[in-house]
Design a protein around this motif. Structure first.
Motif, mmCIF file in Angstrom:
data_model
loop_
_atom_site.group_PDB
_atom_site.id
_atom_site.type_symbol
_atom_site.label_atom_id
_atom_site.label_comp_id
_atom_site.label_asym_id
_atom_site.label_seq_id
_atom_site.Cartn_x
_atom_site.Cartn_y
_atom_site.Cartn_z
ATOM 1 N N THR A 164 -43.595 -25.542 -50.004
ATOM 2 C CA THR A 164 -44.539 -25.687 -51.113
ATOM 3 C C THR A 164 -45.908 -26.132 -50.619
ATOM 4 O O THR A 164 -46.924 -25.807 -51.239
ATOM 5 N N LEU A 165 -45.950 -26.886 -49.520
ATOM 6 C CA LEU A 165 -47.232 -27.275 -48.941
ATOM 7 C C LEU A 165 -47.701 -26.266 -47.909
ATOM 8 O O LEU A 165 -48.878 -25.889 -47.879
ATOM 9 N N LEU A 166 -46.799 -25.817 -47.046
ATOM 10 C CA LEU A 166 -47.186 -24.899 -45.982
ATOM 11 C C LEU A 166 -47.810 -23.627 -46.540
ATOM 12 O O LEU A 166 -48.778 -23.100 -45.976
ATOM 13 N N ASP A 167 -47.266 -23.141 -47.643
ATOM 14 C CA ASP A 167 -47.781 -21.906 -48.233
ATOM 15 C C ASP A 167 -49.189 -22.075 -48.809
ATOM 16 O O ASP A 167 -49.912 -21.098 -49.008
ATOM 17 N N LYS A 168 -49.572 -23.327 -49.110
ATOM 18 C CA LYS A 168 -50.877 -23.589 -49.707
ATOM 19 C C LYS A 168 -51.995 -23.689 -48.666
ATOM 20 O O LYS A 168 -53.177 -23.552 -49.005
ATOM 21 N N LEU A 169 -51.624 -23.924 -47.417
ATOM 22 C CA LEU A 169 -52.632 -24.230 -46.409
ATOM 23 C C LEU A 169 -53.694 -23.151 -46.279
ATOM 24 O O LEU A 169 -54.894 -23.432 -46.323
ATOM 25 N N THR A 170 -53.256 -21.910 -46.108
ATOM 26 C CA THR A 170 -54.228 -20.840 -45.854
ATOM 27 C C THR A 170 -55.053 -20.481 -47.088
ATOM 28 O O THR A 170 -56.171 -19.987 -46.960
ATOM 29 N N SER A 171 -54.500 -20.744 -48.277
ATOM 30 C CA SER A 171 -55.271 -20.454 -49.492
ATOM 31 C C SER A 171 -56.207 -21.601 -49.853
ATOM 32 O O SER A 171 -57.366 -21.377 -50.229
ATOM 33 N N ASP A 172 -55.725 -22.837 -49.737
ATOM 34 C CA ASP A 172 -56.573 -23.990 -50.052
ATOM 35 C C ASP A 172 -57.703 -24.164 -49.043
ATOM 36 O O ASP A 172 -58.781 -24.659 -49.386
ATOM 37 N N TYR A 173 -57.435 -23.798 -47.791
ATOM 38 C CA TYR A 173 -58.437 -23.922 -46.728
ATOM 39 C C TYR A 173 -58.767 -22.535 -46.176
ATOM 40 O O TYR A 173 -58.729 -22.307 -44.970
ATOM 41 N N GLN A 174 -59.079 -21.638 -47.092
ATOM 42 C CA GLN A 174 -59.324 -20.241 -46.738
ATOM 43 C C GLN A 174 -60.465 -20.121 -45.729
ATOM 44 O O GLN A 174 -61.530 -20.713 -45.891
ATOM 45 N N GLY A 175 -60.207 -19.357 -44.673
ATOM 46 C CA GLY A 175 -61.201 -19.166 -43.629
ATOM 47 C C GLY A 175 -61.239 -20.275 -42.605
ATOM 48 O O GLY A 175 -61.947 -20.170 -41.596
ATOM 49 N N LEU A 176 -60.484 -21.350 -42.841
ATOM 50 C CA LEU A 176 -60.453 -22.492 -41.921
ATOM 51 C C LEU A 176 -59.106 -22.638 -41.231
ATOM 52 O O LEU A 176 -59.032 -22.990 -40.053
ATOM 53 N N ILE A 177 -58.022 -22.394 -41.981
ATOM 54 C CA ILE A 177 -56.665 -22.482 -41.432
ATOM 55 C C ILE A 177 -56.033 -21.093 -41.492
ATOM 56 O O ILE A 177 -56.075 -20.423 -42.521
ATOM 57 N N HIS A 178 -55.453 -20.674 -40.375
ATOM 58 C CA HIS A 178 -54.834 -19.352 -40.281
ATOM 59 C C HIS A 178 -53.343 -19.490 -39.994
ATOM 60 O O HIS A 178 -52.925 -20.399 -39.264
ATOM 61 N N ALA A 179 -52.543 -18.595 -40.565
ATOM 62 C CA ALA A 179 -51.081 -18.683 -40.490
ATOM 63 C C ALA A 179 -50.562 -18.702 -39.056
ATOM 64 O O ALA A 179 -49.534 -19.326 -38.772
ATOM 65 N N LEU B 295 -65.003 -31.670 -42.867
ATOM 66 C CA LEU B 295 -64.814 -31.844 -41.428
ATOM 67 C C LEU B 295 -64.464 -30.519 -40.768
ATOM 68 O O LEU B 295 -65.022 -30.151 -39.731
ATOM 69 N N MET B 296 -63.533 -29.775 -41.370
ATOM 70 C CA MET B 296 -63.133 -28.490 -40.797
ATOM 71 C C MET B 296 -64.295 -27.504 -40.767
ATOM 72 O O MET B 296 -64.416 -26.711 -39.820
ATOM 73 N N GLN B 297 -65.132 -27.540 -41.772
ATOM 74 C CA GLN B 297 -66.303 -26.649 -41.788
ATOM 75 C C GLN B 297 -67.229 -26.965 -40.622
ATOM 76 O O GLN B 297 -67.785 -26.047 -39.985
ATOM 77 N N GLN B 298 -67.394 -28.249 -40.318
ATOM 78 C CA GLN B 298 -68.209 -28.636 -39.163
ATOM 79 C C GLN B 298 -67.565 -28.168 -37.870
ATOM 80 O O GLN B 298 -68.240 -27.650 -36.963
ATOM 81 N N ILE B 299 -66.253 -28.353 -37.762
ATOM 82 C CA ILE B 299 -65.532 -27.971 -36.547
ATOM 83 C C ILE B 299 -65.652 -26.470 -36.295
ATOM 84 O O ILE B 299 -65.904 -26.031 -35.168
ATOM 85 N N LYS B 300 -65.495 -25.699 -37.360
ATOM 86 C CA LYS B 300 -65.625 -24.241 -37.221
ATOM 87 C C LYS B 300 -67.045 -23.868 -36.812
ATOM 88 O O LYS B 300 -67.243 -23.010 -35.940
ATOM 89 N N ALA B 301 -68.036 -24.509 -37.422
ATOM 90 C CA ALA B 301 -69.435 -24.226 -37.081
ATOM 91 C C ALA B 301 -69.737 -24.587 -35.631
ATOM 92 O O ALA B 301 -70.600 -23.961 -34.992
ATOM 93 N N ASP B 302 -69.012 -25.578 -35.104
ATOM 94 C CA ASP B 302 -69.193 -25.989 -33.709
ATOM 95 C C ASP B 302 -68.450 -25.074 -32.737
ATOM 96 O O ASP B 302 -68.517 -25.277 -31.514
ATOM 97 N N GLY B 303 -67.714 -24.096 -33.263
ATOM 98 C CA GLY B 303 -67.036 -23.126 -32.416
ATOM 99 C C GLY B 303 -65.684 -23.556 -31.900
ATOM 100 O O GLY B 303 -65.126 -22.914 -31.000
#
Length: 257
Positions: A143-158, A122-130
């Motif tokens: 423990t979860l917050l630190d994983k966001l940017t690595s697990d969803y690299q290029g989709l979620i930014h700090a 879903l996030m990949q589609q959203i990013k492609a849609d601008g």
């Protein structure tokens, strides 16, 4: 009538109702604000068990399923509410913080939460849609917050994450989603909220965003509908599958009717 046609008609009616309710002449999607637990990660079973075990240790009864009803509220606020209900007194922020730290410790010993099926697609589609992606969570679990940017690299930014540390009033107040809109530079008629919890839905609706309730937990759909969800989806995978249709209908400049 084919299922696709039924979906289009159903979504169209709900979107029209949302625009009429708020008096928005049109909706111009620019950002999607995602809750984290139960939306980005399948982490709610771990939270439910951690809440139950840690609160039992301090003398507060909290059944595992209650975690889903209080999800989205800042942890210290949840504890202060339960203490008031069961002990008949208010506890200090410091006392609530100590109890929340205990809950966090229990959570750290749970198995790692897996990514929710369908969310990355879903996030990949959203990013492609601008559109801009922002995470708005009531959690302070590093423990979860630190994983966001690595697990969803290029989709979620700090710099596009709102946590419990960023607001004084958590969900169901609109403050977290108002903070999310400040980060994305958008207005309610430009913002979509994706939530799985009743309190989170309530917060998104209070912020006047188009709020999609995705029921990834054990609560009935009615608990999300009763808090004003503009659209209900059964899973993140299904939301991903229907995203293009929903976005097209939201962007339709048709006048109010």
């Amino acid at each position: 009538m084919k299922n696709d046609e039924m979906n289009v008609n159903h979504y169209s009616q709900l979107i029209s109702h949302y625009k009429n309710k708020h008096g928005f002449g049109q909706f111009c999607p620019k950002a999607v604000l995602f809750d984290m637990d139960g939306v980005i990660y399948d982490s709610m079973p771990n939270h439910a068990l951690s809440w139950h075990q840690s609160m039992a240790e301090v003398g507060i009864e909290m059944a595992p399923e209650e975690a889903y009803r209080y999800e989205g509220m800042r942890g210290v606020e949840t504890i202060k509410l339960k203490a008031r209900q069961q002990w008949g007194r208010d506890i200090s922020d410091e006392e609530a913080k100590r109890m929340y730290d205990l809950k966090c410790d229990y959570f750290r010993h749970c198995p790692p939460a897996r990514k929710m099926e369908g969310t990355q697609e879903l996030m990949q589609q959203i990013k492609a849609d601008g559109l801009t992606i922002c995470v708005v969570t009531g959690s302070g679990q590093h423990t979860l917050l630190d994983k966001l940017t690595s697990d969803y690299q290029g989709l979620i930014h700090a710099d596009l994450i709102v946590t419990s540390y960023d607001v004084s009033h958590g969900k169901p107040a609109p403050d977290p989603y108002l903070a999310g809109m400040r980060k994305t530079g958008t207005k309610p008629w430009e913002t979509i909220v994706v939530e799985n919890a009743p309190l989170g839905v309530q917060a998104g609706v209070a912020a006047q965003c188009f709020t999609i309730g995705v029921n990834t937990g054990p609560l009935p759909d009615a608990e999300l509908i009763n808090q004003g969800a503009d659209l209900i989806m059964p899973s993140m995978k299904e939301l991903s599958a229907q995203w293009k249709t929903i976005l097209r209908l939201l962007s339709d400049p048709a006048p109010l009717r």
